[in-house]
Design an enzyme around this catalytic site. Structure first.
Site, short mmCIF file in Angstrom:
data_model
loop_
_atom_site.label_atom_id
_atom_site.label_comp_id
_atom_site.label_asym_id
_atom_site.label_seq_id
_atom_site.Cartn_x
_atom_site.Cartn_y
_atom_site.Cartn_z
N THR A 132 0.82 -1.21 0.00
CA THR A 132 0.00 0.00 0.00
C THR A 132 0.85 1.26 0.00
O THR A 132 2.00 1.24 0.49
CB THR A 132 -0.90 -0.02 1.26
OG1 THR A 132 -1.48 1.27 1.43
CG2 THR A 132 -0.11 -0.33 2.52
N ASP A 133 0.27 2.36 -0.47
CA ASP A 133 0.98 3.65 -0.39
C ASP A 133 1.05 4.18 1.05
O ASP A 133 1.81 5.09 1.34
CB ASP A 133 0.30 4.69 -1.31
CG ASP A 133 -1.15 5.01 -0.93
OD1 ASP A 133 -1.72 4.32 -0.05
OD2 ASP A 133 -1.73 5.95 -1.53
N GLU A 134 0.26 3.56 1.95
CA GLU A 134 0.21 4.08 3.32
C GLU A 134 1.53 3.90 4.07
O GLU A 134 1.76 4.54 5.10
CB GLU A 134 -0.95 3.44 4.09
CG GLU A 134 -2.27 3.71 3.38
CD GLU A 134 -3.51 3.31 4.16
OE1 GLU A 134 -3.49 3.30 5.39
OE2 GLU A 134 -4.52 3.01 3.49
N TYR A 157 -1.75 -0.57 10.95
CA TYR A 157 -1.89 -1.23 9.65
C TYR A 157 -0.70 -0.91 8.76
O TYR A 157 -0.02 -1.81 8.25
CB TYR A 157 -3.19 -0.81 8.95
CG TYR A 157 -3.23 -1.14 7.46
CD1 TYR A 157 -3.23 -2.45 7.02
CD2 TYR A 157 -3.25 -0.12 6.50
CE1 TYR A 157 -3.25 -2.76 5.65
CE2 TYR A 157 -3.27 -0.41 5.15
CZ TYR A 157 -3.27 -1.73 4.72
OH TYR A 157 -3.29 -2.01 3.37
N LYS A 161 2.36 -3.31 7.26
CA LYS A 161 2.63 -3.48 5.82
C LYS A 161 4.07 -3.03 5.51
O LYS A 161 4.77 -3.67 4.72
CB LYS A 161 1.64 -2.67 4.97
CG LYS A 161 0.21 -3.20 4.98
CD LYS A 161 0.04 -4.59 4.40
CE LYS A 161 0.24 -4.67 2.91
NZ LYS A 161 -0.11 -6.01 2.37
P1 NAD Z 1 -9.46 -7.61 2.13
O1 NAD Z 1 -9.46 -7.35 3.59
O2 NAD Z 1 -10.66 -7.37 1.32
O3 NAD Z 1 -9.03 -9.13 1.86
C1 NAD Z 1 -8.02 -9.77 2.58
C2 NAD Z 1 -8.14 -11.27 2.34
O4 NAD Z 1 -7.09 -11.92 3.04
C3 NAD Z 1 -9.45 -11.87 2.83
O5 NAD Z 1 -10.00 -12.74 1.86
C4 NAD Z 1 -9.05 -12.62 4.09
O6 NAD Z 1 -9.88 -13.77 4.34
C5 NAD Z 1 -7.63 -13.03 3.75
N1 NAD Z 1 -6.82 -13.25 4.95
C6 NAD Z 1 -6.72 -12.42 6.03
N2 NAD Z 1 -5.92 -12.98 6.96
C7 NAD Z 1 -5.49 -14.17 6.44
C8 NAD Z 1 -4.64 -15.19 6.92
N3 NAD Z 1 -4.06 -15.11 8.13
N4 NAD Z 1 -4.40 -16.27 6.13
C9 NAD Z 1 -4.99 -16.36 4.90
N5 NAD Z 1 -5.82 -15.43 4.41
C10 NAD Z 1 -6.07 -14.34 5.16
O7 NAD Z 1 -8.20 -6.78 1.59
P2 NAD Z 1 -8.01 -6.02 0.20
O8 NAD Z 1 -8.54 -4.65 0.33
O9 NAD Z 1 -8.44 -6.89 -0.90
O10 NAD Z 1 -6.41 -5.91 0.18
C11 NAD Z 1 -5.62 -6.95 -0.38
C12 NAD Z 1 -4.15 -6.54 -0.29
O11 NAD Z 1 -3.94 -5.34 -0.99
C13 NAD Z 1 -3.68 -6.30 1.14
O12 NAD Z 1 -2.37 -6.81 1.26
C14 NAD Z 1 -3.69 -4.78 1.28
O13 NAD Z 1 -2.71 -4.36 2.20
C15 NAD Z 1 -3.33 -4.37 -0.14
N6 NAD Z 1 -3.85 -3.05 -0.55
C16 NAD Z 1 -5.18 -2.73 -0.38
C17 NAD Z 1 -5.64 -1.50 -0.82
C18 NAD Z 1 -7.09 -1.11 -0.70
O14 NAD Z 1 -7.46 0.03 -0.99
N7 NAD Z 1 -7.99 -2.00 -0.32
C19 NAD Z 1 -4.75 -0.58 -1.41
C20 NAD Z 1 -3.42 -0.95 -1.57
C21 NAD Z 1 -2.96 -2.19 -1.14
P1 TYD Z 2 -10.71 3.99 4.30
O1 TYD Z 2 -11.66 3.54 3.26
O2 TYD Z 2 -10.77 3.35 5.66
O3 TYD Z 2 -9.26 3.82 3.67
P2 TYD Z 2 -7.80 4.35 4.23
O4 TYD Z 2 -7.91 4.65 5.66
O5 TYD Z 2 -6.96 3.15 3.97
O6 TYD Z 2 -7.46 5.53 3.38
O7 TYD Z 2 -10.87 5.55 4.50
C1 TYD Z 2 -10.74 6.46 3.42
C2 TYD Z 2 -10.86 7.86 3.98
O8 TYD Z 2 -12.20 8.04 4.46
C3 TYD Z 2 -9.96 8.12 5.18
O9 TYD Z 2 -9.51 9.47 5.14
C4 TYD Z 2 -10.87 7.92 6.37
C5 TYD Z 2 -12.22 8.37 5.85
N1 TYD Z 2 -13.39 7.68 6.47
C6 TYD Z 2 -14.44 8.43 7.01
O10 TYD Z 2 -14.42 9.68 6.99
N2 TYD Z 2 -15.49 7.76 7.57
C7 TYD Z 2 -15.54 6.40 7.63
O11 TYD Z 2 -16.53 5.84 8.18
C8 TYD Z 2 -14.47 5.65 7.05
C9 TYD Z 2 -14.47 4.14 7.09
C10 TYD Z 2 -13.41 6.34 6.47
#
Ligand code: NAD
Ligand code: TYD
Length: 350
Positions: A132-134, A157, A161
């Site tokens: 992630t960019d975070e 988080y 990461k």
């Molecule tokens: P998500 O929470 O939707 O999915 C995570 C999946 O991992 C789930 O299916 C869960 O069952 C599985 N999982 C969790 N713990 C596990 C374990 N111990 N063993 C096996 N499986 C396990 O997450 P997402 O949003 O799809 O993110 C996927 C990846 O992409 C993550 O690594 C996250 O850090 C990265 N990412 C997400 C975003 C975003 O905006 N969602 C952005 C950048 C990077």
């Molecule tokens: P989120 O979807 O949790 O992603 P991230 O924290 O990884 O960026 O949140 C996106 C933005 O929205 C973040 O600035 C937090 C804000 N947010 C709210 O204002 N209310 C909410 O209920 C949630 C879940 C997020």
């Protein structure tokens, strides 16, 4: 060429799009999807491909050393695309240890299994770590994250990461393990669990529930449609350079409050409600501790070196996303039962 690929977290939001893309695009590859099916994992996400001959689901926990070693022994994965993670910042503030376990120890477990399976014979092997960019922390009003921005994570988080990214890199340096890392901005699209901003607000608007905006709503994120992320992962998997990091972003910055107002407007249209009715649900609530002000990605490396750019505009992607949730209410109802309800009550109780 045939490949045996382990995709972790494939039942989650982004993982399910990656699994589908690989299963459909590469009939010669066998895709194994390893997922623990936590609250965020849902096999319904993959019902359209579950019977394909080049797809196998394995239920299991990446934290279990013995289990992970056993599946590597059995299937000899030549590549790993690692997405499994605890992924929600608010949950990491509540219960950080789960993030260390899955995101750090779980990644280590996979790295060790991969290293010990191939014992230095890494020809045509790859460990692809999805991040992630975070990890870069927060930006001020100006500037962009590049691949050389120093890591400065602010939430449990992002710290977990960041730690996993460092271990992947260290295994590359120390054991010559081929790897790539991608650091992506906020994703949105179908199948996202309704705890993240966009699907949570869609679900609340449908149900006429308050829209909890953290702080003053002036936080900025760079949004990318999930299918564009999956395409970028495909490209980096096949064409990315060993030991490199690529930033992936949407060239699409939005202040939360502006995005929320756009979402409200589109929801009014789709639901045939009077203009302005969704906006009335906006409720400012207490801020997230350690809330990062702004994320914005400079994605010029992946664009210039690999020719990737996002394929949909934000307005198009948001419309597709809204329509998907409106047409899949059963999916929403299924995932918003039980565990999620109790989390929701706790998170937004004051
Ligand atoms: P998500 O929470 O939707 O999915 C995570 C999946 O991992 C789930 O299916 C869960 O069952 C599985 N999982 C969790 N713990 C596990 C374990 N111990 N063993 C096996 N499986 C396990 O997450 P997402 O949003 O799809 O993110 C996927 C990846 O992409 C993550 O690594 C996250 O850090 C990265 N990412 C997400 C975003 C975003 O905006 N969602 C952005 C950048 C990077
Ligand atoms: P989120 O979807 O949790 O992603 P991230 O924290 O990884 O960026 O949140 C996106 C933005 O929205 C973040 O600035 C937090 C804000 N947010 C709210 O204002 N209310 C909410 O209920 C949630 C879940 C997020």
């Amino acid at each position: 060429m045939n490949k045996t690929i382990l995709i972790t977290g494939g039942a989650g939001f982004i993982g399910s799009h990656v699994v589908r893309l690989f299963v459909n695009s590469y009939p010669n590859y066998h895709i194994f999807n390893l997922d623990a099916l936590t609250y965020a994992g849902n096999l319904e996400n993959l019902s359209d491909i579950e019977n394909k001959p080049n797809y196998t689901f394995i239920k299991g926990d990446i934290n279990s050393d013995e289990f992970v070693i056993s599946i590597f022994k059995k299937h000899k994965f030549d590549s790993v695309i690692h997405l499994a993670a605890e992924s929600h910042v608010d949950r990491s503030i509540e219960a950080p240890l789960a993030f260390v376990k899955t995101n750090v120890i779980g990644t280590m477990t996979l790295l060790n299994a991969f290293k010990n399976t191939w014992k230095g014979n890494f020809n045509n092997k790859l460990f692809y770590h999805v991040s992630t960019d975070e990890v870069y922390g927060t930006l001020g009003k100006k500037g962009l994250f590049t691949e050389t921005t120093p890591y400065s994570p602010n939430s449990p988080y992002s710290a977990s990461k960041a730690s996993s990214d460092h271990f992947v890199r260290a295994y590359g340096e120390t054991y010559n393990m081929p790897y790539v890392i991608t650091n992506c901005s906020n994703n949105y699209g179908q199948n996202q669990f309704p705890e993240k901003l966009i699907p949570l607000f869609i679900n609340n608007i449908i149900n006429n529930k308050p829209l909890p905006v953290y702080g003053d709503g002036n936080y900025t994120r760079d949004w990318l449609y999930v299918k564009d992320h999956a395409v970028a992962i495909d490209l980096v998997f096949h064409k990315g350079k060993n030991s490199e990091t690529y930033n992936i972003g949407g060239f699409n910055e939005w202040k939360n409050i502006d995005l929320i107002k756009l979402l409200c407007k589109q929801m009014d249209i789709e639901l045939n409600r009077p203009t302005g009715s969704s906006e009335e649900l906006i409720t400012y609530v207490k801020d997230r501790p350690g809330h990062d002000l702004r994320y914005a990605i400079d994605a010029s490396k992946i664009k210039n070196e690999l020719g990737w750019t996002p394929s949909v505009t934000f307005e198009e992607g948001l419309k597709k996303t809204i329509n998907w949730y409106l047409n899949n209410k059963e999916w929403l109802n299924n995932v918003t039962s039980g565990a999620y309800q109790s989390y929701y009550k706790k998170q937004y109780s004051n």
